[in-house]
Design an enzyme around this catalytic site. Structure first.
Site, mmCIF file in Angstrom:
data_model
loop_
_atom_site.group_PDB
_atom_site.id
_atom_site.type_symbol
_atom_site.label_atom_id
_atom_site.label_comp_id
_atom_site.label_asym_id
_atom_site.label_seq_id
_atom_site.Cartn_x
_atom_site.Cartn_y
_atom_site.Cartn_z
ATOM 1 N N ASP A 11 0.869 -1.186 0.000
ATOM 2 C CA ASP A 11 0.000 0.000 0.000
ATOM 3 C C ASP A 11 0.904 1.232 0.000
ATOM 4 O OD1 ASP A 11 -2.571 1.186 2.360
ATOM 5 O OD2 ASP A 11 -1.562 2.170 0.681
ATOM 6 N N ILE A 12 0.866 2.013 -1.053
ATOM 7 C CA ILE A 12 1.801 3.142 -1.207
ATOM 8 C C ILE A 12 1.607 4.195 -0.111
ATOM 9 C CG2 ILE A 12 0.373 4.611 -2.739
ATOM 10 C CD1 ILE A 12 2.979 4.952 -4.452
ATOM 11 N N GLY A 33 -9.571 4.357 -6.195
ATOM 12 C CA GLY A 33 -8.254 3.723 -6.326
ATOM 13 C C GLY A 33 -7.181 4.327 -5.433
ATOM 14 N N VAL A 34 -5.997 4.435 -5.994
ATOM 15 C CA VAL A 34 -4.870 4.939 -5.186
ATOM 16 C C VAL A 34 -5.061 6.424 -4.862
ATOM 17 C CG1 VAL A 34 -3.341 5.531 -7.144
ATOM 18 C CG2 VAL A 34 -2.346 4.854 -4.964
ATOM 19 N N ASP A 35 -5.736 7.145 -5.738
ATOM 20 C CA ASP A 35 -6.044 8.569 -5.491
ATOM 21 C C ASP A 35 -6.871 8.705 -4.205
ATOM 22 O OD1 ASP A 35 -7.576 11.122 -7.680
ATOM 23 O OD2 ASP A 35 -6.319 11.269 -5.896
ATOM 24 N N THR A 119 -3.154 1.737 -14.794
ATOM 25 C CA THR A 119 -3.505 0.329 -15.057
ATOM 26 C C THR A 119 -4.721 -0.125 -14.256
ATOM 27 O OG1 THR A 119 -2.057 -0.555 -13.323
ATOM 28 C CG2 THR A 119 -1.071 -0.196 -15.520
ATOM 29 N N GLY A 120 -5.366 0.769 -13.554
ATOM 30 C CA GLY A 120 -6.593 0.414 -12.821
ATOM 31 C C GLY A 120 -7.808 0.912 -13.587
ATOM 32 N N TYR A 122 -8.119 3.276 -15.455
ATOM 33 C CA TYR A 122 -7.816 3.771 -16.815
ATOM 34 C C TYR A 122 -7.459 2.652 -17.787
ATOM 35 C CZ TYR A 122 -8.137 8.684 -15.390
ATOM 36 O OH TYR A 122 -8.600 9.909 -14.942
HETATM 37 N N1 APR Z 1 -1.261 1.519 -3.067
HETATM 38 C C1 APR Z 1 -0.673 1.170 -4.242
HETATM 39 N N2 APR Z 1 -1.353 0.926 -5.376
HETATM 40 C C2 APR Z 1 -2.713 1.032 -5.307
HETATM 41 C C3 APR Z 1 -3.408 1.396 -4.118
HETATM 42 C C4 APR Z 1 -2.618 1.640 -2.966
HETATM 43 N N3 APR Z 1 -3.170 1.995 -1.799
HETATM 44 N N4 APR Z 1 -4.752 1.424 -4.405
HETATM 45 C C5 APR Z 1 -4.887 1.066 -5.702
HETATM 46 N N5 APR Z 1 -3.671 0.823 -6.246
HETATM 47 C C6 APR Z 1 -3.333 0.398 -7.609
HETATM 48 C C7 APR Z 1 -4.412 -0.241 -8.424
HETATM 49 O O1 APR Z 1 -4.624 -1.599 -8.022
HETATM 50 C C8 APR Z 1 -3.766 -0.151 -9.802
HETATM 51 O O2 APR Z 1 -2.812 -1.190 -9.977
HETATM 52 O O3 APR Z 1 -2.967 1.542 -8.365
HETATM 53 C C9 APR Z 1 -3.010 1.184 -9.740
HETATM 54 C C10 APR Z 1 -3.674 2.321 -10.491
HETATM 55 O O4 APR Z 1 -5.092 2.173 -10.423
HETATM 56 P P1 APR Z 1 -6.063 3.437 -10.146
HETATM 57 O O5 APR Z 1 -5.892 3.919 -8.785
HETATM 58 O O6 APR Z 1 -7.431 3.032 -10.614
HETATM 59 O O7 APR Z 1 -5.467 4.574 -11.125
HETATM 60 P P2 APR Z 1 -5.602 4.769 -12.695
HETATM 61 O O8 APR Z 1 -5.819 3.505 -13.429
HETATM 62 O O9 APR Z 1 -4.437 5.655 -13.047
HETATM 63 O O10 APR Z 1 -6.962 5.615 -12.831
HETATM 64 C C11 APR Z 1 -6.969 6.937 -12.348
HETATM 65 O O11 APR Z 1 -8.972 6.612 -11.096
HETATM 66 O O12 APR Z 1 -9.073 6.893 -8.825
HETATM 67 C C12 APR Z 1 -9.336 7.499 -10.027
HETATM 68 O O13 APR Z 1 -9.077 9.844 -9.580
HETATM 69 C C13 APR Z 1 -8.494 8.727 -10.220
HETATM 70 O O14 APR Z 1 -9.706 9.366 -12.171
HETATM 71 C C14 APR Z 1 -8.490 8.814 -11.718
HETATM 72 C C15 APR Z 1 -8.392 7.359 -12.153
#
Ligand code: APR
Length: 176
Positions: A11-12, A33-35, A119-120, A122
Site C-alpha cells: 500500500d503506497i 483507487g490509489v487517489d 492500469t486500474g 484507466y
Molecule cells: N497503493 C498502491 N497501489 C494502489 C493502491 C494503494 N493503496 N490502491 C490502488 N492501487 C493500484 C491499483 O490496483 C492499480 O494497480 O494503483 C493502480 C492504479 O489504479 P487506479 O488507482 O485506478 O489509477 P488509474 O488507473 O491511473 O486511474 C486513475 O482513477 O481513482 C481514479 O481519480 C483517479 O480518475 C483517476 C483514475
C-alpha cells in the site's frame, strides 16, 4: 542501475519515502483507487492544496505536501485512459514518469515510490505500462540524481510480477 530500483507489493500510503506519486485525474480533486487512498491517508489539507493548483493535464505532474502521510511530498500525475493505443497513450504514460521524476529531482527528493499508473480504472495494459515505467525511469536515472531510489509499489500480485519481470528484463538485474 537496477540496484536503484525496488519492486514491492503493498500500500503506497504506508511507504516511508520522501515522495509518493499519485495516479490522479485532471481535476486533482480526488477519486477512487490509489487517489482515494492517498487523500484518505493524507487528510483534508491535501484536497485544500490540490484545489489551489487548478488541475493538471494528462502526462504532467504537480507537487504538494504529504500532510498526514509518512511521505513528505505527493507528486500527482495524470495518466492516459487506455483507448487501444492509437492516441499516444504510451507517450503520455512515459510523460507521467518523466515529469514526476523531474519534479522529484528539482525538489531534492532522494526516494520516490510510484503506483502502477493508469492500469486500474484507466485500463492501460499492465505489462505494457510496466515496460514504459521501467524504461522511462532507467533513462531518467542514468546520469541524474536525485532521486537515488525508485520503488514501484504494486497493489496486487499480477502487477507485482509484471513490474519485477520488467526490471529484470530491462535493468539487467534483479530488483533489490
Ligand atoms: N497503493 C498502491 N497501489 C494502489 C493502491 C494503494 N493503496 N490502491 C490502488 N492501487 C493500484 C491499483 O490496483 C492499480 O494497480 O494503483 C493502480 C492504479 O489504479 P487506479 O488507482 O485506478 O489509477 P488509474 O488507473 O491511473 O486511474 C486513475 O482513477 O481513482 C481514479 O481519480 C483517479 O480518475 C483517476 C483514475
Amino acid at each position: 542501475m537496477g540496484d536503484r530500483i525496488d519492486v514491492i507489493q503493498g500500500d503506497i500510503t504506508k511507504c516511508n519515502v520522501d515522495a509518493i506519486v499519485n495516479a490522479a485525474n485532471t481535476t486533482l480533486l480526488g477519486g477512487g483507487g490509489v487517489d482515494g487512498a492517498i487523500h484518505r491517508a493524507a487528510g483534508p489539507r491535501l484536497l485544500e492544496e490540490c484545489r489551489s493548483l487548478g488541475g493538471c493535464p494528462t502526462g504532467q505532474a504537480r507537487l504538494t505536501q504529504g500532510y498526514d502521510l509518512p511521505a513528505r511530498w505527493v507528486i500527482h500525475t495524470v495518466g492516459p485512459v487506455w483507448s487501444g493505443g492509437r492516441r499516444d497513450e504510451d507517450g503520455l504514460l512515459a510523460g507521467c514518469y518523466r515529469s514526476s521524476l523531474a519534479l522529484a529531482n528539482g525538489q531534492g527528493v532522494e526516494s520516490i515510490a510510484f503506483p502502477s499508473i493508469s492500469t486500474g480504472a484507466y485500463r492501460f495494459p499492465v505489462e505494457r505500462a510496466a515496460a514504459i515505467a521501467v524504461e522511462e525511469t532507467l533513462r531518467f536515472l542514468t546520469g541524474t540524481t536525485p532521486p537515488d531510489r525508485v520503488t514501484f509499489v504494486c497493489f496486487d500480485l499480477h502487477t507485482y510480477e509484471c513490474y519485477r519481470s520488467a526490471v529484470e528484463r530491462l535493468a539487467g538485474g534483479r530488483p533489490s
